[in-house]
Write a protein that holds these residues in place. Structure first.
Motif, PDB file in Angstrom:
ATOM      1  N   LYS A 446       0.839  -1.204   0.000  1.00 16.95           N
ATOM      2  CA  LYS A 446       0.000   0.000   0.000  1.00 16.95           C
ATOM      3  C   LYS A 446       0.873   1.252   0.000  1.00 16.95           C
ATOM      4  CE  LYS A 446      -3.783   2.211   2.514  1.00 16.95           C
ATOM      5  NZ  LYS A 446      -4.681   2.114   3.694  1.00 16.95           N
ATOM      6  N   ASN A 450       1.027   4.004  -2.899  1.00 16.02           N
ATOM      7  CA  ASN A 450       0.830   5.437  -2.666  1.00 16.02           C
ATOM      8  C   ASN A 450       2.000   6.249  -3.198  1.00 16.02           C
ATOM      9  OD1 ASN A 450      -1.611   4.951  -1.398  1.00 16.02           O
ATOM     10  ND2 ASN A 450      -0.711   4.846   0.647  1.00 16.02           N
ATOM     11  N   ARG A 453       1.741   6.235  -6.882  1.00 15.58           N
ATOM     12  CA  ARG A 453       0.683   7.139  -7.322  1.00 15.58           C
ATOM     13  C   ARG A 453       1.150   8.596  -7.255  1.00 15.58           C
ATOM     14  NH1 ARG A 453      -3.653   7.340 -10.293  1.00 15.58           N
ATOM     15  NH2 ARG A 453      -4.216   5.276  -9.479  1.00 15.58           N
ATOM     16  N   GLU A 454       1.770   8.966  -6.122  1.00 20.18           N
ATOM     17  CA  GLU A 454       2.242  10.345  -5.982  1.00 20.18           C
ATOM     18  C   GLU A 454       3.323  10.653  -7.009  1.00 20.18           C
ATOM     19  OE1 GLU A 454       0.953  12.639  -4.121  1.00 20.18           O
ATOM     20  OE2 GLU A 454      -0.535  11.244  -3.316  1.00 20.18           O
TER      21      GLU A 454
END
Length: 820
Positions: A446, A450, A453-454
C-alpha cells in the motif's frame, strides 16, 4: 475491678478514720464541762483526722497502681501468646494444599486468604483471583458457589459442595459460620476429574456405608477396603470383571484382581502417599484400565477407569474421519465438541500458542485454554476480558462459518481466526492463520502504491496504463489535461475506445483518429511485439512525443510528453547554430583571404621604406627620416598581426603543428630582441626600450618549436614595452627548474588589472594607456602557443608597480605531446 477495690480499701479507710478522730479528740472531751474548751479542741481533731485519712489514702493509691501495672503486664503477655498462637495456626494453614478465606469483623469487608492458592487455581494466577470464581470455575459452578457464599454470610447457612474447574479438576468447597463472620475452605478433591463427586462427598463425611452406597451406584468397577487393607466390598461391575478374568470370590468375599506381588507393591505405595494412588493395568481381552485408590474414613476406596475415555474420542462422527488430515496440515486447527471440550488438534496449533503436551490434553475446556493464553499475555488486549471471551464463545451458537476480527497479539503477531460448525451435534472447528507477514506485505504494498501514485501524479509526462482487456488501469492528471478528458471519466477505468470518443469530443479535428491509431499498438497481443516511440502533431499545433512500453505483467504503458515549446527552441537553436557555422566559415575564408591580400602591399611598403631609409637616407631631412622610421615600425607591427591571425586560423582549423628541435636559448632571445627593436626604434631622440636579459649559465638542452617560442617572447616583450614608460626597464629571466623551463618577463608599467589578467586567457587584448595600442591578438597567440607546447602562463602584479608574466614550458616538448 476498680470500684470493688475502692469499696473494700477506701471505704475501710474512711471508717477507720472516724474512731481515730474521736480518740484524738478525747482529752478535750474529758475536761470538766467547759463548752468553750470543747469548741477550741474541735479544729485540732479535724486536722489530725484529715492528715491520717490522706496518709492512708496515699498508701492505698500506690497499692492500686502497682496492682494495675501487674495486671496490664499479664494481659500483654496473654495477648502476645495469643498472637503467636494465631501466627502458628496461620502458618499451619498456609502450608496446606488448600485455601481458607475468612470474613471477620476484624478484617472489615476485605477477606483474608490463608493457604496455597496454587492448589486450586490454574498455574500463573494471583491468589486474589480465588474469589473471581468466573475465572477458574465453570459457569454453573461459579454461579452456584456465589449463591452459597452469599447465603452463608447473610443467613449463616453452612455448605459443602464439589466444584468443577475450567481445566477439568475437582475442588471441594466447605463454608461455615465463624463467630461474627464466615469462613470458606477450598481444597482439591482426592479424585480425578472423571470420578464422580459423590464419592468425594461420601469420603469426606466419614460414613463407610455412604461410601458403599455411592460405589454401588457407579458404572465402573469399584471397591472398598478396611483398615487392614482387606477387600470388604465390591460393586457389580467389579465382580463381573473378576469373573471375566477367571477370578473366584463372591459379593461377601470379593477377590483381588492383582497378582500378590503387584498387589503388595500397590498397597505399599498407597500407605506411603496421602494422595490418590494410580496404577495402569492391561488385561488382554478386557482392555486397559487405570486403578485409582484413595483414603476414606476407616480404610480405602478405589475404582477402575477404562483408558478409552469418551473425552479422548471425537464425539462427532462427522469430524472423526478428518483426524488424519488435520494432523498432517501445517495450518493450526483445533476442534471442540458441543461441551467445549477439545477433541482434536494438530501440532501446528500447539506450536502457534506455545502450549505444552502436559497442558494441552484432549477433553480440555476451551475456556481453560483461553484463560491460560490470557495469563501468558497471548490474547488481544481487551478492557473486559470476560465480555470478550463470551463474545468469542458465541461460535458454538453459529450455524455458518464466521471469520472473526484479526487478533492483534501483544507480541506483535496478527492471527486470523475462522470458526465453523463441527457437525450436527454441535461443536466448533477453529482454523488459525498467522497473517503477520501478509499484513506487513500489504502495508508495504500500500505504501509502495501510494508512493507510485504520488510519483506518477508529479510527472510532467502523461501516463496511461492499459490492461490486456484494453481498459485503463492507471493514469495521472497530466493525461487528463493533455487530452482534455476529465479525471472522473478516467477514474472509471474506461476502454480505449471510450477514451478515443472523449478525445474526439474535446479535439474534433483529429483526437479520435489519433487514439484509433494508438489502439493498434495497445491491443497487439503478438508475443514478439516491441516497444514503440514516435511524435504526434495535433491539429491544435501541439507536438507530442509518445512511447508504448510492454510491462512484465502483460499490461501496456503509454506515455505522452508535450514537446511543443522544446521543439520550437530546438528549431531556433538549430537555425542559430547553422548561422554560426556559416559565419565561422566566412570568417575563416575572410581571414585567409584578407591576410594574404594584405601581405603583398605590406611587403611593398616595407621594401620601399627600407629603400628610402638606406639609399636615399642622405637626402632626407630629420622629419622625413622620422616618418620613414614610423612607416617601417608600423609595417613590422602589421606583419606580426597578420602572422598572428594566420596562426590562430590554423589552430582553430586544427592544422597547427609543432616542429620540435634542439634550440639555443640565446639565439631565441636575440631574434625576439631584433623584432622588438624593429617595432620600437629610436625616433627623434626618444630613448629606446631598456631590455635586460638574464640567462642561467647552466641551462639543459631545450627542445621546442623555435619559431613559436620566438613569437611568444616577442609578443610578451612588446606587450611589456607598450605598458612601460619611455626608457623603462624590461627584464627577461630564463632558468630551469626540474624538467621545466621558466621564462619570466617583468616590467615597470602601471601593473596588471583584473581585466588585463583575464585578457591573457582571451583572444583580444585590452586597450592600454601606454605609448601604443595592443597588437590585438598578441597575448592570445602567446597562450595558444604555450598550450601547444604543454606549458602554462601566469600573470601577477609587482610591488610597488609593474607586472610579472611567467611562462612555464616543458624542457622537451616533443616528449610532452600535449596540445590544447
Amino acid at each position: 475491678m476498680a470500684p470493688d477495690h475502692f469499696r473494700k480499701h477506701r471505704g475501710f479507710a474512711v471508717l477507720a478514720a472516724a474512731p481515730l478522730t474521736l480518740i484524738t479528740a478525747s482529752p478535750a472531751l474529758a475536761q470538766s464541762g467547759a463548752v468553750s474548751s470543747l469548741a477550741g479542741a474541735a479544729p485540732l481533731a479535724i486536722a489530725v483526722g484529715a492528715g491520717c485519712f490522706a496518709l492512708i489514702a496515699l498508701v492505698m493509691v500506690r497499692t492500686v497502681k502497682s496492682e494495675g501495672k501487674a495486671t496490664r503486664r499479664r494481659a500483654a503477655e496473654q495477648i502476645a501468646g495469643l498472637r503467636a498462637l494465631v501466627d502458628e495456626y496461620e502458618g499451619l494453614l498456609s502450608g496446606t494444599r488448600e485455601v481458607t478465606v475468612l470474613w471477620t469483623e476484624n478484617t472489615g469487608s476485605a477477606p483474608k486468604l490463608l493457604g496455597q492458592a496454587a492448589a486450586v487455581l490454574p498455574i500463573g494466577r494471583q491468589p486474589a483471583s480465588v474469589l473471581n470464581f468466573q475465572s477458574w470455575l465453570s459457569a454453573n459452578d461459579a454461579e452456584r458457589l456465589s449463591r452459597l457464599l452469599e447465603d452463608l454470610r447473610v443467613h449463616g447457612h453452612a455448605f459443602a459442595e464439589s466444584l468443577n474447574t475450567l481445566d477439568g479438576r475437582l475442588v471441594r468447597a466447605n463454608g461455615w459460620v465463624l463467630g461474627g463472620g464466615a469462613a470458606m475452605r477450598l481444597r482439591p478433591a482426592f479424585l480425578e476429574p472423571t470420578a464422580e463427586p459423590q464419592v468425594v462427598a461420601a469420603a469426606a463425611s466419614g460414613d463407610m456405608d455412604s461410601v458403599r452406597a455411592v460405589l454401588d451406584s457407579l458404572g465402573a468397577p469399584a471397591f472398598a477396603r478396611d483398615g487392614a487393607d482387606r477387600l470388604i466390598y465390591a460393586n457389580a461391575p467389579y465382580l463381573a470383571l473378576a469373573k471375566a478374568l477367571n477370578k473366584g470370590g463372591t459379593e461377601a468375599a470379593p477377590p483381588e484382581l492383582l497378582p500378590a506381588d503387584q498387589l503388595r507393591a500397590h498397597l505399599d505405595a498407597c500407605d506411603d502417599s496421602t494422595m490418590p494412588t494410580k496404577l495402569s493395568l492391561d488385561w488382554p481381552g478386557q482392555g486397559k484400565f487405570e486403578l485409582v485408590e484413595f483414603a476414606v474414613a476407616g480404610g480405602r476406596a478405589g475404582y477402575l477407569r477404562p483408558l478409552t475415555d469418551a473425552a479422548a474420542k471425537p464425539s462427532d462422527g462427522g469430524v472423526s474421519h478428518i483426524s488424519g488430515i488435520v494432523d498432517a496440515l501445517a495450518t493450526p486447527i483445533a476442534i471442540f465438541n458441543a461441551k467445549r471440550e477439545l477433541i482434536q488438534f494438530n501440532q501446528a496449533y500447539a506450536e502457534l500458542w506455545n502450549l505444552t503436551p502436559k497442558f494441552l490434553v484432549l477433553g480440555l475446556d476451551e475456556r481453560a485454554i483461553l484463560d491460560k493464553l490470557r495469563t501468558e499475555g497471548m490474547l488481544p488486549a481487551a478492557v473486559d476480558y470476560h465480555e470478550w471471551r463470551k463474545e468469542h464463545l458465541k461460535s458454538y451458537e453459529r450455524t455458518t462459518p464466521h471469520e472473526n476480527e484479526a487478533w492483534h497479539l501483544p507480541d506483535g503477531r496478527s492471527i486470523k481466526v475462522i470458526s465453523a460448525p463441527a457437525g450436527a451435534d454441535g461443536g466448533v472447528v477453529y482454523v488459525f492463520e498467522d497473517i503477520t507477514e501478509r499484513l506487513k506485505l500489504e502495508s508495504t504494498n500500500k505504501t509502495f502504491s501510494n508512493v507510485q501514485r504520488e510519483t506518477i501524479n508529479a510527472l510532467s509526462e502523461a501516463v496511461a496504463v492499459f490492461g490486456t482487456n484494453g481498459r485503463l488501469t492507471l493514469s495521472n492528471p497530466r493525461l487528463s489535461a493533455l487530452w482534455k478528458v476529465s479525471m472522473t471519466e478516467l477514474g472509471q477505468n474506461p476502454h480505449i475506445d471510450q477514451i478515443a470518443e472523449a478525445s474526439g469530443r474535446a479535439i474534433p479535428e483529429d483526437g479520435a483518429s489519433i487514439w484509433r491509431d494508438l489502439k493498434r499498438g495497445i491491443i497487439d497481443l503478438n508475443p514478439t511485439r516491441s516497444d514503440q516511440t514516435g511524435r504526434i502533431t495535433r491539429s491544435d499545433g501541439r507536438l507530442l512525443d509518445f512511447a508504448i512500453t510492454r510491462l512484465p505483467d502483460g499490461q501496456t504503458m503509454m506515455t505522452f510528453l508535450d514537446v511543443t515549446e522544446g521543439a520550437s527552441y530546438s528549431r531556433v537553436l538549430k537555425e542559430r547554430n547553422d548561422a554560426l557555422v556559416a559565419a565561422d566559415l566566412l570568417k575563416d575564408a575572410f581571414v585567409e583571404n584578407v591576410s594574404y591580400e594584405l601581405r603583398s602591399p605590406l611587403t611593398n611598403i616595407i621594401g620601399f621604406a627600407d629603400l628610402l631609409a638606406g639609399t636615399e637616407g642622405g637626402t632626407l631631412n630629420e622629419r622625413q627620416r622620422a616618418y620613414i622610421d614610423y612607416i617601417r615600425a608600423s609595417s613590422v607591427t602589421l606583419g606580426v598581426l597578420i602572422d598572428n591571425i594566420l596562426d590562430l586560423a590554423s589552430v582553430d582549423a586544427g592544422i597547427a603543428e609543432l616542429r620540435p628541435e634542439l634550440l639555443n636559448v640565446s639565439t631565441l632571445v636575440e631574434k625576439a630582441r631584433a623584432g622588438l627593436s624593429a617595432t620600437f626604434p629610436e625616433i627623434s631622440g626618444e630613448k629606446p626600450i631598456n631590455l635586460v636579459v638574464d640567462i642561467d649559465d647552466h641551462l639543459p638542452p631545450f627542445i621546442a618549436d623555435g619559431t613559436r617560442i620566438v613569437q611568444v617572447l616577442y609578443n610578451l616583450l612588446s606587450n611589456a614595452a607598450r605598458f612601460s614608460p619611455p626608457g623603462g626597464e624590461i627584464r627577461l629571466s630564463i632558468s630551469c627548474r626540474a624538467e621545466r623551463m621558466l621564462f619570466i618577463i617583468e616590467d615597470e608599467g602601471p601593473g596588471l588589472t583584473d581585466e588585463m589578467k583575464n585578457a591573457i586567457l582571451t583572444r583580444i587584448d585590452q586597450p592600454a594607456p601606454g605609448r601604443q595600442r595592443g597588437a590585438g591578438l598578441g597575448l592570445a597567440i602567446v597562450k595558444t602557443f604555450v598550450n601547444l607546447h604543454g606549458g602554462t602562463i601566469n600573470a601577477e602584479r609587482r610591488e610597488p608597480r609593474g607586472s610579472r608574466i611567467i611562462v612555464n614550458l616543458p624542457r622537451d616538448s616533443a616528449m610532452a605531446g600535449v596540445a590544447e
